[in-house]
Design an enzyme around this catalytic site. Structure first.
Site, PDB file in Angstrom:
ATOM      1  N   GLY A 165       0.828  -1.200   0.000  1.00 30.70           N
ATOM      2  CA  GLY A 165       0.000   0.000   0.000  1.00 30.70           C
ATOM      3  C   GLY A 165       0.860   1.247   0.000  1.00 30.70           C
ATOM      4  O   GLY A 165       1.819   1.343   0.783  1.00 30.70           O
TER       5      GLY A 165
ATOM      6  N   GLY B   8      -0.519   4.419   0.359  1.00 26.04           N
ATOM      7  CA  GLY B   8      -1.332   5.520   0.863  1.00 26.04           C
ATOM      8  C   GLY B   8      -0.742   6.167   2.104  1.00 26.04           C
ATOM      9  O   GLY B   8       0.449   6.014   2.405  1.00 26.04           O
ATOM     10  N   ALA B   9      -1.603   6.864   2.843  1.00 23.41           N
ATOM     11  CA  ALA B   9      -1.136   7.649   3.984  1.00 23.41           C
ATOM     12  C   ALA B   9      -0.531   6.775   5.073  1.00 23.41           C
ATOM     13  O   ALA B   9       0.590   7.023   5.542  1.00 23.41           O
ATOM     14  CB  ALA B   9      -2.295   8.474   4.542  1.00 23.41           C
TER      15      ALA B   9
ATOM     16  N   ALA C  33      -3.107  11.143   8.895  1.00 25.98           N
ATOM     17  CA  ALA C  33      -2.216  11.426   7.766  1.00 25.98           C
ATOM     18  C   ALA C  33      -3.038  11.486   6.484  1.00 25.98           C
ATOM     19  O   ALA C  33      -4.149  10.958   6.414  1.00 25.98           O
ATOM     20  CB  ALA C  33      -1.134  10.360   7.660  1.00 25.98           C
TER      21      ALA C  33
ATOM     22  N   LYS D 176     -11.721   2.373  18.406  1.00 24.09           N
ATOM     23  CA  LYS D 176     -11.260   2.993  17.160  1.00 24.09           C
ATOM     24  C   LYS D 176     -12.443   3.144  16.202  1.00 24.09           C
ATOM     25  O   LYS D 176     -12.583   4.176  15.524  1.00 24.09           O
ATOM     26  CB  LYS D 176     -10.169   2.121  16.529  1.00 24.09           C
ATOM     27  CG  LYS D 176      -9.717   2.577  15.128  1.00 24.09           C
ATOM     28  CD  LYS D 176      -8.899   3.844  15.189  1.00 24.09           C
ATOM     29  CE  LYS D 176      -8.555   4.379  13.780  1.00 24.09           C
ATOM     30  NZ  LYS D 176      -7.731   3.451  13.009  1.00 24.09           N
TER      31      LYS D 176
ATOM     32  N   ASN E  79     -14.591   6.602  14.170  1.00 21.59           N
ATOM     33  CA  ASN E  79     -14.776   6.714  12.724  1.00 21.59           C
ATOM     34  C   ASN E  79     -16.229   6.777  12.274  1.00 21.59           C
ATOM     35  O   ASN E  79     -16.512   7.277  11.188  1.00 21.59           O
ATOM     36  CB  ASN E  79     -14.125   5.513  12.021  1.00 21.59           C
ATOM     37  CG  ASN E  79     -12.615   5.565  12.043  1.00 21.59           C
ATOM     38  OD1 ASN E  79     -12.026   6.641  11.991  1.00 21.59           O
ATOM     39  ND2 ASN E  79     -11.985   4.405  12.124  1.00 21.59           N
TER      40      ASN E  79
ATOM     41  N   GLU F 193     -14.859   3.618   2.328  1.00 21.01           N
ATOM     42  CA  GLU F 193     -14.660   2.487   3.236  1.00 21.01           C
ATOM     43  C   GLU F 193     -15.861   2.275   4.154  1.00 21.01           C
ATOM     44  O   GLU F 193     -15.722   1.778   5.271  1.00 21.01           O
ATOM     45  CB  GLU F 193     -13.393   2.738   4.059  1.00 21.01           C
ATOM     46  CG  GLU F 193     -12.716   1.489   4.548  1.00 21.01           C
ATOM     47  CD  GLU F 193     -11.412   1.772   5.252  1.00 21.01           C
ATOM     48  OE1 GLU F 193     -10.677   0.800   5.502  1.00 21.01           O
ATOM     49  OE2 GLU F 193     -11.120   2.937   5.571  1.00 21.01           O
TER      50      GLU F 193
END
Length: 303
Positions: A18, A20-21, A133, A184, A188, A266
């Protein structure tokens, strides 16, 4: 929680799947810890650069676009979005053998179940990335704040802490990873879909009605998590909004960044995880179901 595991005596070759960030931040940390980084990506770039408050960190990772010719390594860090997990099977087939630990740094609550069928011989270590990020261009990541990975306590988690020692990330060993995963998820379930659907950054929560909706979403998800056996409740709801105070108005979320980039959202691994658990347990979750329905209706070209 710090590990007492001895740091590896020599540099390791570690694969990060990956670009990505999160993949960029973890690759940067691995390089700082003294390891050789293999960055496995779909889209090429010449160099990985991570922007931080202290300046730019240029990571001399080996950028590869095909798993052909690669051999198994001791550690693989899987950082693609959870809905892209299936596409990583060729990489995992090449890189993950019987002596490999695959660290799954993704959102959601079912990391092991998602990845184990793709790397049946490897040990799967779920991880929660507490890192804000943003991928601002191919090969360029902007790290806003945060620098921790939460993993289950045990041999594999302690070994990961040792691998990342000196890399600028805190590896926290959790005795109750289920609870940590739900905490977590709570962070989100409101911020991600609301910013993505409104195409606004964290300033959207200055609106009292939006903030009230967000609180109701998190409280509903906490009730589902508690029914599933996680030790979450009203204090965790308050903690989510205390944490949001660390964001500036121009910060965004991963789901917002994905929508702005025209990428799939997502939602199935965030609000969808809440809805599926609620259905299994017979617990109501109408607000999370609404967010899920609206996010599914978003067209990729509608940003």
């Amino acid at each position: 929680m710090k590990s007492d595991t001895v740091r590896p005596s020599s540099p390791l070759r570690v694969a990060v799947i990956g670009g990505g960030a999160i993949g960029g931040v973890l690759a940067s940390s691995l390089h700082r810890a003294g390891h050789e980084v293999l960055q496995c990506v779909r889209s090429p770039f010449d160099e990985l650069v991570v922007e931080e408050r202290a300046g730019e960190h240029r990571v001399p990772a080996r950028i590869v676009m095909s798993p052909e010719g690669l051999a198994p390594v001791a550690w693989v860090l899987l950082t693609v979005k959870a809905h892209d997990t299936g596409s990583t099977e060729p990489w995992l087939r090449a890189l993950a053998g019987s002596g490999t630990t695959v660290v799954v740094a993704q959102n959601g609550i079912d990391h092991v179940e998602r990845v184990q069928p793709l790397a049946p011989e490897a040990e799967i270590l779920p991880a929660l990335a507490l890192i804000a990020a943003e991928r601002v261009a191919p090969g360029r990541v902007r790290r806003h704040f945060g620098g921790a990975l939460v993993v289950p306590s045990g041999r594999a988690g302690s070994a990961l802490a040792a691998v990342l020692d000196g890399g600028g990330l805190d590896v926290r060993l959790a005795s109750d990873f289920t609870t940590e995963a739900w905490r977590k998820l709570l962070s989100n379930v409101a911020a991600n879909p609301i910013t993505a659907l409104t195409l606004r950054r964290m300033d959207v929560f200055d609106d009292p009605e939006v903030r009230s909706l967000a609180q109701a979403l998190v409280r509903e998800a906490a009730a589902v998590g508690a029914a599933a056996g996680a030790d979450v409740g009203e204090q965790d709801v308050r903690d989510v909004f205390a944490l949001s105070g660390l964001f500036t108005a121009d910060n965004g979320t991963s789901m917002l960044y994905d929508r702005l980039a025209g990428l799939p959202l997502e939602h199935d691994l965030i609000n969808g995880a809440v809805v599926r658990t609620a259905e299994r347990l017979g617990v109501p979750a109408p607000l999370n179901r609404t967010m899920l329905t609206l996010a599914r209706a978003v067209r990729a070209d509608a940003a």
